[in-house]
Design a protein around this motif. Structure first.
Motif: not given
Length: 134
Positions: A112-114, A116, A119-120
């Protein structure tokens, strides 16, 4: 990891309720994972189970994207399987299942962290390219 967790849970139930020997458990579930198929093949070649398991782990986890500690956990599980009485094996399965669930939760959080982050980075790169082009 999720398939291996299902396998460990199934093994625990089968050990507790039917006392199936380890080689038969592997033969029964061999179509579920490459690792189990390799282990079954090595057992059919008359290798002792711990050696067959270790070789199968090396061959079956290659290129799977598992972390070193995950592969070690899988290796440790099979090495100890069949080496104690039924209660000890069931407890070993339960402990391994709990550890796998913890590892899976950690992996989901990292994903989940990666996701995001990537995508950023994609958005940032797109905006930067638009500025460079214009």
């Amino acid at each position: 990891m999720e398939r291996f967790l299902r396998f460990v849970t199934a093994v625990q139930a089968e050990i507790q309720f039917s006392s199936i020997p380890v080689r038969q458990l592997i033969a029964k579930h061999r179509e579920d994972m490459k690792l189990l198929e390799f282990c079954h093949q090595y057992c059919e070649e008359q290798q002792d189970f711990p050696s067959a398991w270790r070789q199968a782990v090396v061959k079956g986890t290659k290129g799977c994207g598992l972390q070193k500690k995950d592969v070690q956990m899988i290796s440790d599980f099979g090495t100890a399987l069949g080496s104690t009485d039924l209660a000890g094996q069931a407890a070993h399965c339960q402990l391994t299942a709990q550890l796998l669930e913890t590892q899976l939760e950690t992996a989901r959080q990292e994903k989940g962290k990666k996701a995001k982050l990537y995508s950023m980075l994609g958005i940032f790169f797109g905006v930067a390219m638009a500025l460079v082009i214009s």
